[in-house]
Enzyme design. Structure first.
Site, PDB file in Angstrom:
ATOM      1  N   CYS A  59       0.871  -1.214  -0.016  1.00 59.01           N
ATOM      2  CA  CYS A  59       0.042   0.026   0.012  1.00 59.01           C
ATOM      3  C   CYS A  59       0.892   1.363   0.087  1.00 59.01           C
ATOM      4  CB  CYS A  59      -1.202   0.036   1.128  1.00 59.01           C
ATOM      5  SG  CYS A  59      -2.058   1.658   1.161  1.00 59.01           S
ATOM      6  N   HIS A  98      -3.223  -4.887 -10.304  1.00 57.52           N
ATOM      7  CA  HIS A  98      -3.854  -3.709 -10.430  1.00 57.52           C
ATOM      8  C   HIS A  98      -3.919  -3.509 -12.090  1.00 57.52           C
ATOM      9  CE1 HIS A  98      -3.003  -0.781  -7.333  1.00 57.52           C
ATOM     10  NE2 HIS A  98      -1.915  -1.548  -7.027  1.00 57.52           N
ATOM     11  N   GLU A 111     -10.497   0.258  -4.963  1.00 53.86           N
ATOM     12  CA  GLU A 111      -9.607  -0.562  -4.482  1.00 53.86           C
ATOM     13  C   GLU A 111     -10.075  -2.020  -4.040  1.00 53.86           C
ATOM     14  OE1 GLU A 111      -6.422   1.005  -1.957  1.00 53.86           O
ATOM     15  OE2 GLU A 111      -7.297   2.895  -2.042  1.00 53.86           O
ATOM     16  N   CYS A 162      -5.069   6.221  -3.919  1.00 51.40           N
ATOM     17  CA  CYS A 162      -4.271   4.846  -3.897  1.00 51.40           C
ATOM     18  C   CYS A 162      -2.850   4.983  -4.385  1.00 51.40           C
ATOM     19  CB  CYS A 162      -5.233   3.816  -4.939  1.00 51.40           C
ATOM     20  SG  CYS A 162      -4.500   2.289  -4.968  1.00 51.40           S
ATOM     21  N   GLY A 202      -1.832   2.303  -6.946  1.00 52.95           N
ATOM     22  CA  GLY A 202      -2.750   2.531  -7.950  1.00 52.95           C
ATOM     23  C   GLY A 202      -2.089   3.544  -8.702  1.00 52.95           C
TER      24      GLY A 202
END
Length: 244
Positions: A49, A128, A174, A183, A186
């Protein structure tokens, strides 16, 4: 911290409320300052993350004075540094572009997935898929796309609008959390996929609802994420008050 307890803590009306619950413990690998684990609001665990990594690096700086902490995660060691401006840079490692590393359920070209909208996919320690769009009208499809059969471990679904080669706007559904204000991983994935498509430069500013990030895909194949971190509040919680 069972999945049920994590979900209860993450619930915004009866719990603390969060998009990601993070735990810190002593590292088990040489060279690391802390072992970091990331959990989604549904109790599932994420390998990485980006935004939380910046928060952890900022916390270690404020509490211990280290300006170059190294985070041990399930996705590997993530070196970080506190910039003179107070912004935090995290080396998110190398993007994984092979279909098996994402992972995908079948051998397909990760630059052009066989899904409506022609997304590109990669892993930044978590899966992703990035859709390059002209507007965000398709954001509501994120929940269904997260669970598409092509993604055996589900996926984070990004929708990117390229304003120019050095700037994009991004929204992300997410995995396990739904649409969030930002994100970090992301954003890293979206920029790498945009560069692969010939849409972006290797240094690109990403505007998310929660703020700005600068993403750099370096010549040595590492992705650097730079952005702010801020403390909302501190407190203590009685874990036994939540389901086990």
């Amino acid at each position: 911290l069972t999945p049920a307890r994590i979900a209860a803590l993450a619930e915004r009306r009866r719990g603390i409320g969060c998009d990601q619950l993070v735990t810190l413990s002593p590292p088990t690998r040489p060279g690391a300052d802390v072992f970091v684990r990331f959990f989604n609001p549904d109790g599932s665990e994420a390998g990485a993350c980006g935004n939380a990594s910046r928060c952890v690096a900022d916390l270690l700086w404020r509490t211990g004075g280290t300006t170059r902490p190294v985070l041990q995660t399930l996705a590997g060691l993530l070196p970080a540094r506190i910039e003179a401006s107070g912004l935090v840079t995290v080396d998110m490692g190398q993007p994984r572009l092979d279909w098996q590393a994402v992972p995908l359920a079948a051998e397909v070209d990760t630059l052009h997935l066989p899904l409506p909208g022609d997304p590109a996919a990669l892993s930044m320690g978590n899966p992703h898929a990035t859709f390059f769009v002209s507007d965000f009208s398709g954001l509501g499809e994120g929940a269904a796309l997260e669970h598409a059969p092509l993604f055996p471990q589900r996926a984070n679904i990004g929708f990117a609008i390229m304003e120019n080669p050095a700037r994009m706007r991004l929204k992300v559904h997410e995995r396990g959390a739904g649409v969030t204000e930002a994100c970090g991983s992301g954003a890293c994935a979206a920029v790498v996929n945009a560069v692969r498509r010939g849409l972006a430069e290797r240094i690109c500013d990403v505007e998310l609802d929660g703020g700005m990030l600068r993403i750099e895909w370096t010549p040595d194949d590492h992705v650097l994420m730079t952005g702010p971190a801020a403390t909302a509040y501190e407190g203590t919680v009685d874990l036994t008050a939540y389901p086990s």
